[in-house]
Design a protein around this motif. Sequence first.
Motif, PDB file in Angstrom:
ATOM      1  N   SER A   2       0.840  -1.195   0.000  1.00 25.67           N
ATOM      2  CA  SER A   2       0.000   0.000   0.000  1.00 25.67           C
ATOM      3  C   SER A   2       0.880   1.250   0.000  1.00 25.67           C
ATOM      4  O   SER A   2       1.962   1.250   0.585  1.00 25.67           O
ATOM      5  CB  SER A   2      -0.869   0.009   1.251  1.00 25.67           C
ATOM      6  N   TRP A  28      -7.469   7.065   4.096  1.00 22.61           N
ATOM      7  CA  TRP A  28      -6.357   6.174   4.410  1.00 22.61           C
ATOM      8  C   TRP A  28      -6.205   6.007   5.921  1.00 22.61           C
ATOM      9  O   TRP A  28      -6.815   6.736   6.705  1.00 22.61           O
ATOM     10  CB  TRP A  28      -5.034   6.748   3.857  1.00 22.61           C
ATOM     11  N   HIS A  29      -5.340   5.073   6.332  1.00 18.38           N
ATOM     12  CA  HIS A  29      -5.036   4.878   7.749  1.00 18.38           C
ATOM     13  C   HIS A  29      -4.023   5.935   8.191  1.00 18.38           C
ATOM     14  O   HIS A  29      -3.354   6.550   7.360  1.00 18.38           O
ATOM     15  CB  HIS A  29      -4.453   3.478   7.975  1.00 18.38           C
ATOM     16  N   ALA A 112       3.696  -2.413  10.437  1.00 18.55           N
ATOM     17  CA  ALA A 112       2.458  -3.200  10.394  1.00 18.55           C
ATOM     18  C   ALA A 112       1.227  -2.320  10.148  1.00 18.55           C
ATOM     19  O   ALA A 112       0.155  -2.825   9.796  1.00 18.55           O
ATOM     20  CB  ALA A 112       2.304  -3.971  11.702  1.00 18.55           C
ATOM     21  N   ARG A 114       0.933  -0.358   7.772  1.00 17.28           N
ATOM     22  CA  ARG A 114       0.828  -0.133   6.328  1.00 17.28           C
ATOM     23  C   ARG A 114      -0.166  -1.117   5.727  1.00 17.28           C
ATOM     24  O   ARG A 114       0.183  -2.243   5.372  1.00 17.28           O
ATOM     25  CB  ARG A 114       2.203  -0.331   5.705  1.00 17.28           C
ATOM     26  N   THR A 115      -1.420  -0.721   5.641  1.00 15.57           N
ATOM     27  CA  THR A 115      -2.444  -1.602   5.067  1.00 15.57           C
ATOM     28  C   THR A 115      -3.270  -0.820   4.047  1.00 15.57           C
ATOM     29  O   THR A 115      -3.230   0.415   4.030  1.00 15.57           O
ATOM     30  CB  THR A 115      -3.380  -2.162   6.162  1.00 15.57           C
ATOM     31  N   ALA A 116      -3.985  -1.548   3.193  1.00 17.57           N
ATOM     32  CA  ALA A 116      -4.794  -0.919   2.138  1.00 17.57           C
ATOM     33  C   ALA A 116      -5.908  -0.068   2.754  1.00 17.57           C
ATOM     34  O   ALA A 116      -6.410  -0.424   3.825  1.00 17.57           O
ATOM     35  CB  ALA A 116      -5.406  -2.016   1.266  1.00 17.57           C
ATOM     36  N   LEU A 119      -1.453   4.584   3.832  1.00 19.56           N
ATOM     37  CA  LEU A 119      -1.116   5.038   5.196  1.00 19.56           C
ATOM     38  C   LEU A 119      -0.473   6.419   5.150  1.00 19.56           C
ATOM     39  O   LEU A 119       0.402   6.684   4.325  1.00 19.56           O
ATOM     40  CB  LEU A 119      -0.123   4.046   5.829  1.00 19.56           C
TER      41      LEU A 119
END
Length: 224
Positions: A2, A28-29, A112, A114-116, A119
């Motif tokens: 991502s 986004w996160h 960790a 970093r996800t779809a 981020l």
Amino acid sequence: MSPVIAIDGPSASGKGTVAQLVAQALGWHYLDSGAIYRLAALAAQKLGVALGDEPQLATLAAGLDIRFAGGDIFLDGESVEAQVRTEATGNAASAIAALPALRAALLERQRAFRTAPGLVADGRDMASVVFPDAATKIFLTASAEERASRRYKQLIEKGLLANPDDAIFQRILQDIRGRDARDSARSVAPLQQCADAVLLDTTSLSIEDAVARVLAIHRSKSAV
Ligand code: DC
């Protein structure tokens, strides 16, 4: 993998607020990496681990039970947002952040997040160490006086300063300069602008303008 927008900068530069709003705008996160260092410092203080005991701090950091949920932060299931945000915890975090073994223990934990679909991460070494392949790298700063003045106004607004005066402002300014010096002088992952990061000086920018600039920089990078 991502995509990541890395926003680094000194204390009280507004990078946290800007990063959160950018994350919100993109859906986004968001990773507040400073909060992880603050949580490690808080956990050390609660357990009586000395802030110079590198091996013990690294073990503790590797096993930290932390959770971010609904704007709150939990350590071992206990809400600790207020304790995490104090100047004392910030200074303790800055002290332990100079220890290489502690930084290494926190590295994968940060990655960790970093996800779809993507981020937005803020800190000191997001662009240089944690996410060197970030799509967009921003170094967000403001003069020390402007940062001290923002923090001073924030404390007044929150009703945390009973008798605001120039001596208190000067103390905040001194504290910010001290933290800048410590975060910049350490040998591992010091606070510095990466060669491939875009400098964004927010001394005379509003939060909305700073967010718009970051989004525009990101769009221009993604279009390449
Ligand atoms: O951003 P902050 O003020 O919450 O960070 C607290 C301290 O943690 C800061 O003084 C230095 C350290 N820190 C770090 O070394 N690396 C990061 N990526 C984030 C924070």
